[in-house]
Design a protein around this motif. Structure first.
Motif, short mmCIF file in Angstrom:
data_model
loop_
_atom_site.label_atom_id
_atom_site.label_comp_id
_atom_site.label_asym_id
_atom_site.label_seq_id
_atom_site.Cartn_x
_atom_site.Cartn_y
_atom_site.Cartn_z
N ASP A 1 0.82 -1.22 0.00
CA ASP A 1 0.00 0.00 0.00
C ASP A 1 0.85 1.26 0.00
O ASP A 1 0.54 2.25 0.67
N GLY A 2 1.95 1.21 -0.73
CA GLY A 2 2.80 2.38 -0.89
C GLY A 2 3.61 2.75 0.33
O GLY A 2 4.18 3.85 0.39
N ALA A 3 3.70 1.87 1.33
CA ALA A 3 4.43 2.19 2.55
C ALA A 3 5.37 1.04 2.91
O ALA A 3 5.07 -0.13 2.69
N ALA A 4 6.51 1.42 3.46
CA ALA A 4 7.46 0.41 3.92
C ALA A 4 6.92 -0.27 5.17
O ALA A 4 6.17 0.32 5.95
N ASN A 5 7.30 -1.52 5.36
CA ASN A 5 6.95 -2.24 6.58
C ASN A 5 7.98 -1.96 7.66
O ASN A 5 9.15 -1.71 7.37
N PHE A 6 7.54 -2.01 8.90
CA PHE A 6 8.44 -1.81 10.03
C PHE A 6 8.33 -3.01 10.96
O PHE A 6 7.29 -3.67 11.04
N GLY A 7 9.42 -3.28 11.66
CA GLY A 7 9.39 -4.39 12.60
C GLY A 7 10.65 -4.43 13.43
O GLY A 7 11.49 -3.54 13.37
N THR A 8 10.76 -5.46 14.25
CA THR A 8 11.97 -5.70 15.02
C THR A 8 12.47 -7.11 14.70
O THR A 8 11.74 -7.94 14.17
N GLY A 9 13.73 -7.35 15.00
CA GLY A 9 14.29 -8.66 14.72
C GLY A 9 14.76 -8.84 13.29
O GLY A 9 14.93 -9.96 12.83
N GLU A 10 14.99 -7.71 12.57
CA GLU A 10 15.53 -7.82 11.22
C GLU A 10 16.94 -8.41 11.27
O GLU A 10 17.70 -8.17 12.21
N MET A 11 17.28 -9.19 10.28
CA MET A 11 18.58 -9.87 10.28
C MET A 11 19.66 -8.97 9.68
O MET A 11 19.53 -8.47 8.57
N ILE A 12 20.72 -8.76 10.44
CA ILE A 12 21.91 -8.06 9.96
C ILE A 12 22.97 -9.13 9.75
O ILE A 12 23.68 -9.52 10.68
N GLY A 13 23.02 -9.65 8.53
CA GLY A 13 23.87 -10.81 8.29
C GLY A 13 23.31 -11.99 9.08
O GLY A 13 22.19 -12.44 8.84
N ASP A 14 24.08 -12.47 10.06
CA ASP A 14 23.66 -13.63 10.85
C ASP A 14 22.99 -13.25 12.17
O ASP A 14 22.64 -14.14 12.96
N PHE A 15 22.78 -11.95 12.41
CA PHE A 15 22.35 -11.52 13.74
C PHE A 15 21.08 -10.69 13.69
O PHE A 15 20.92 -9.83 12.82
N PRO A 16 20.17 -10.90 14.65
CA PRO A 16 18.93 -10.13 14.68
C PRO A 16 19.14 -8.77 15.34
O PRO A 16 19.89 -8.63 16.30
#
Length: 341
Positions: A308-323
């Protein structure tokens, strides 16, 4: 003299640095003139190409540095440091008996159906995690007082191990950070040459693994990010640019360079989040409500979903091998290309 006010330019500059290129986009507000530029990065000295790019804009597009009113910068220095594992050598101080918190994590394997799956090595090895006598209950009430002797021994062990920084993460410190602050004060007294971050000051969330992991990422990238930002401000001053450097954050907002030095974890997805935010704007202009973005650089590849034209937001995104457990634009990053190798 006809009494007219001389035209004064007003430039706004956006700069994005990756592992291979630094991209410039400069807008002259009054005329609407847009200038873009791409220069190769200098891996051994990230940010040195800023001076080169600004000089080229001066020569090619007649940009006057003293008329720059806004300078916004997205950078992948933090995330590339994690992907390439070129961060600081860290130690960790936690409650006695909980030294295995990083090894245990959440007991989940990356691929639960693979017989050959294994978890990535933590950013702090088990022999650099030191337990001390101290305990709070779930309500943040002290059940065991902090033992200064055990803390002093832990700090000495960290120094002997060659640690450049110490992460302090105790149980339930999101409710009461007294013990963490006391340990940080002792580190400042006993080891003023190294830096320290507490989990409660970085991101005070309820679970000790998530909170500790986020603090570790903050400390792991701190030396490179802080050094990079120091050099950035020095180079802007040398070019007589009056605008203060603003850094794009993982949540798509901006913060000052001063905040970025300490709150490094908030800009880990700086460049990646900027790309997704821009793609969301473009999707709205095109009337598209479901977009998958793919941003491939020389070091990482980033994927995000726009609904819907908007980015999703959240927590726990993976930075390489790490959340990463701070609110951020939902981007998944993996190492790719020559920069990672």
């Amino acid at each position: 003299m006809d009494g007219t006010i001389p035209h004064r330019e007003d430039w706004k500059i956006g700069v994005d640095i990756g592992g291979t290129f630094m991209d410039f986009c400069a807008l002259e507000v009054n005329s609407g003139r847009l200038a873009t530029l791409k220069v190769l990065t200098t891996p051994d000295d990230p940010g040195a190409e800023l001076t080169t790019g600004l000089s080229l804009l001066e020569e090619r597009d007649q940009l006057l540095p003293e008329t720059v009113s806004r300078f916004v910068h997205g950078t992948t220095v933090g995330i590339n440091t994690v992907l390439q594992r070129k961060g600081a050598k860290l130690a960790m101080i936690t409650n006695a008996g909980f030294e295995d918190v990083l090894e245990l994590a959440r007991l989940r394997m990356p691929d639960m159906y693979s017989l050959f799956c294994h978890r990535a090595e933590p950013l702090i090895s088990r022999d650099h995690i030191f337990g001390v006598t101290a305990r709070l209950n779930a309500q943040g009430e002290e059940t065991t007082a902090l033992d200064a002797r055990s803390v002093a021994q832990a700090i000495q062990k960290a120094l002997s191990a060659g640690a450049e920084g110490i992460i302090v993460s105790f149980l339930h410190s999101w409710r009461n950070d007294t013990h963490e602050r006391q340990v940080k004060d002792m580190i400042s007294e006993m080891a003023p040459s190294i830096f320290a971050f507490t989990s409660s000051e970085v991101w005070p969330v309820i679970r000790e693994y998530e909170r500790g992991c986020t603090a570790i990422l903050n400390g792991y990238v701190h030396p490179r990010v802080a050094g990079y930002l120091d050099a950035l401000e020095t180079r802007l001053a040398s070019k007589n640019i009056p605008a203060k450097a603003l850094l794009t954050k993982s949540n798509g907002g901006v913060m000052s360079a001063g905040d970025g030095r300490e709150n490094c974890v908030s800009m880990l997805l700086s460049g990646s989040a900027s790309g997704v935010t821009g793609a969301a704007w473009l999707a709205r202009q095109a009337g598209e409500d479901r977009i998958l973005t793919l941003d491939i650089g020389g070091t990482s590849a980033d994927i995000a979903l726009i609904i819907d034209g908007a980015a999703n937001f959240g927590t726990g995104e993976m930075i390489g091998d790490f959340p990463l457990y701070i609110p951020s634009v939902s981007v998944s990053s993996i190492a790719i290309g020559g920069g990672s190798i």
